[in-house]
Design an enzyme around this catalytic site. Structure first.
Site, PDB file in Angstrom:
ATOM      1  N   ASP A 130       0.851  -1.200   0.000  1.00  0.00           N
ATOM      2  CA  ASP A 130       0.000   0.000   0.000  1.00  0.00           C
ATOM      3  C   ASP A 130       0.882   1.243   0.000  1.00  0.00           C
ATOM      4  OD1 ASP A 130      -1.876   2.115   0.651  1.00  0.00           O
ATOM      5  OD2 ASP A 130      -3.238   0.539   1.354  1.00  0.00           O
ATOM      6  N   SER A 148      -7.172   4.076  -1.353  1.00  0.00           N
ATOM      7  CA  SER A 148      -6.899   2.638  -1.339  1.00  0.00           C
ATOM      8  C   SER A 148      -8.139   1.817  -1.660  1.00  0.00           C
ATOM      9  CB  SER A 148      -6.343   2.219   0.026  1.00  0.00           C
ATOM     10  OG  SER A 148      -5.063   2.773   0.197  1.00  0.00           O
ATOM     11  N   THR A 176      -8.060  -2.061   1.640  1.00  0.00           N
ATOM     12  CA  THR A 176      -7.424  -2.939   0.642  1.00  0.00           C
ATOM     13  C   THR A 176      -7.947  -4.374   0.711  1.00  0.00           C
ATOM     14  OG1 THR A 176      -5.472  -1.517   0.845  1.00  0.00           O
ATOM     15  CG2 THR A 176      -5.212  -3.579  -0.389  1.00  0.00           C
ATOM     16  N   GLU A 222      -1.115  -8.102   1.720  1.00  0.00           N
ATOM     17  CA  GLU A 222      -0.883  -6.663   1.725  1.00  0.00           C
ATOM     18  C   GLU A 222       0.148  -6.216   2.761  1.00  0.00           C
ATOM     19  OE1 GLU A 222      -3.811  -4.043   3.363  1.00  0.00           O
ATOM     20  OE2 GLU A 222      -3.138  -2.337   2.179  1.00  0.00           O
ATOM     21  N   ASP A 226       2.217   2.578   3.554  1.00  0.00           N
ATOM     22  CA  ASP A 226       1.394   3.782   3.356  1.00  0.00           C
ATOM     23  C   ASP A 226       1.294   4.625   4.628  1.00  0.00           C
ATOM     24  OD1 ASP A 226      -0.917   5.288   1.914  1.00  0.00           O
ATOM     25  OD2 ASP A 226      -1.884   4.535   3.728  1.00  0.00           O
ATOM     26  N   HIS A 268       2.623   8.476   4.756  1.00  0.00           N
ATOM     27  CA  HIS A 268       1.776   9.638   5.059  1.00  0.00           C
ATOM     28  C   HIS A 268       2.465  10.553   6.064  1.00  0.00           C
ATOM     29  CE1 HIS A 268      -2.152   9.150   3.129  1.00  0.00           C
ATOM     30  NE2 HIS A 268      -2.088   7.845   3.355  1.00  0.00           N
ATOM     31  N   HIS A 319      -1.286   2.805  -5.144  1.00  0.00           N
ATOM     32  CA  HIS A 319      -0.932   4.197  -5.451  1.00  0.00           C
ATOM     33  C   HIS A 319       0.383   4.491  -4.748  1.00  0.00           C
ATOM     34  CE1 HIS A 319      -1.960   4.947  -1.293  1.00  0.00           C
ATOM     35  NE2 HIS A 319      -3.097   4.309  -1.502  1.00  0.00           N
ATOM     36  N   HIS A 373      -1.581  10.767  -0.795  1.00  0.00           N
ATOM     37  CA  HIS A 373      -1.250   9.959  -1.966  1.00  0.00           C
ATOM     38  C   HIS A 373      -0.881  10.894  -3.110  1.00  0.00           C
ATOM     39  CE1 HIS A 373      -4.349   6.891  -0.256  1.00  0.00           C
ATOM     40  NE2 HIS A 373      -3.304   7.051   0.528  1.00  0.00           N
TER      41      HIS A 373
HETATM   42 MG    MG Z   1      -4.289  -0.797   2.572  1.00  0.00          MG
HETATM   43 ZN    ZN Z   2      -2.944   6.146   2.354  1.00  0.00          ZN
END
Ligand code: MG
Ligand code: ZN
Length: 392
Positions: free
Chosen positions: A72, A113, A166, A280, A285, A289, A328, A354
């Site tokens: 992710d 996501s 996800t 995943e 991610d 962030h 992404h 993102h």
């Molecule tokens: Mg995710």
């Molecule tokens: Zn995110």
């Protein structure tokens, strides 16, 4: 030899985690202090792990099994920072077929996501926040459900809550990603064989008073909460719920993603008709962030070691296609310094959100040659469905 080799790797990783927690101050989360920008943006280097080489067998046969691995938020900078941290090598280098995915959603140049995973699961573009539904909020069937209907075994593994966007797009249909309890309830209407992740509260502490883990047990699932117990399971249906919500990020999480991936593969590979597994690395991610490079590096290294576990199986099985990609990019991450000798890597970010840049797709195994060049994120799902003969 390989078993002892892996044990050595495990010990090395445990030592690595211990060193990072004890000496670097990451355990005290100093790097999360926004005033301490240098600590936030630089991974100082640390111990590395050995990467084995696996050769992809040339085959014109369709794959019997597919393992889809989603990092992710994992853009090329995330991968390359981890590669630098591990002294220039990752398991991901075994993937020789590489393409790019256009990640935009139906209503936004920059996807979230939920729309990203609906595209990867069902092969349609939808609006940000949609879980397995189209822009008109109508359910769209995904690859895991198609596989289940055809008699393949199926599984989901994530470091986040298993009800998070996800994994949710591979099992549920609802108009908003925030409907966690509804997403958990929809697990009950499927025949999924294995799922391992966080999110136990969405199953047990619900507004409607249902206890879904009691219901799962009644359906024949082994419901387990600790990785030490989960990884002992060799067969049957398995629900592994390892955290109330998301599992902690690395290094606090410890060994979860790799043994969860191995356990799922062990169980699913007993299927005569084949299997579909989605794994995943959810929290690349989360740290991207926050623009925290040490966190991005450790999460991506953890995900790469899970890729290594999948490769080990696929290289000996020879009928398994592994696809590694992202939904992404997160953070607009770039690399502005590094050192292969020490593993130090320094990053800058253009965003706390993102971004719109295309993300890489890496493929290994029968059918891998289909995944080169630029393509829509929705093409990845369609190609996987065709290769598994789930659609004409
Ligand atoms: Mg995710
Ligand atoms: Zn995110």
């Amino acid at each position: 030899m390989r078993i002892s080799y892996n044990c050595v790797n495990r010990l090395k990783l445990s030592a690595l985690l211990l060193i990072i927690v004890s000496f670097s101050g990451y355990g005290q989360e100093e790097y999360k202090d926004p005033k301490n920008k240098a600590l936030k943006e630089t991974y100082p280097g640390g111990p590395s792990y050995d990467v084995q080489n696996y050769t992809q067998i040339k085959s014109h046969k369709n794959p019997k099994n597919i393992i889809l691995m989603i990092g992710d938020g994992m853009g090329l900078a995330h991968v390359y920072s981890a590669m630098t941290a591990n002294r220039g090598h990752l398991f991901l280098e075994n993937f020789k077929n590489i393409g790019f995915s256009k990640t935009y959603s139906s209503d936004d140049y920059i996807t979230d996501s939920a729309a990203g995973a609906t595209a990867l699961s069902a092969g349609i573009k939808t609006y940000n926040g949609a879980i397995g539904v189209d822009p008109d909020k109508k359910p769209v069937i995904g690859i895991r459900e198609l596989a289940e209907r055809k008699g393949l075994k199926t599984g989901l593994v994530s470091t986040s809550a298993i009800t998070h966007a996800t994994p949710a797009c591979f099992i549920a249909h609802t108009d908003s990603r925030g409907n966690y309890e509804e997403i958990a309830a929809q697990f009950m209407t499927t025949n999924i064989d294995v799922f391992i992740g966080g999110g136990v509260n969405n199953f047990e502490k619900r507004k409607d008073g249902r206890n879904l883990t009691t219901e799962l047990k009644a359906k024949g699932y082994q419901v387990l909460y600790k990785m030490s117990e989960i990884q002992k399971v060799k067969s049957g249906k398995l629900a592994g719920l390892t955290a109330e919500s998301h599992n902690p990020t690395m290094p606090e999480r410890g060994e979860m993603l790799v043994p969860a991936t191995e356990t799922a593969i062990n169980i699913l590979s007993q299927s005569k008709k084949g299997f579909f597994l989605m794994v995943e690395g959810s929290e690349i991610d989360f740290l991207a962030h926050e623009n925290i490079t040490p966190g991005v590096v450790l999460e991506t290294l953890d995900f790469d070691r899970a890729i290594g576990a999948a490769l080990k199986f696929a290289a000996s099985n020879r009928e398994t296609l592994i696809i590694v990609t992202a939904d992404h990019e997160t953070g607009g991450m770039s690399i502005n310094g590094g050192d292969y000798k020490s593993g130090m890597v320094s990053s800058k970010y253009t965003s706390g959100e993102h971004t719109g840049i295309a993300v890489p797709i890496y493929a290994f195994g029968p059918g891998a040659e289909e995944f080169t060049g630029f393509m829509e994120n929705t093409d990845i799902a369609k190609k996987m469905m065709k290769l598994l003969r789930l659609i004409p």
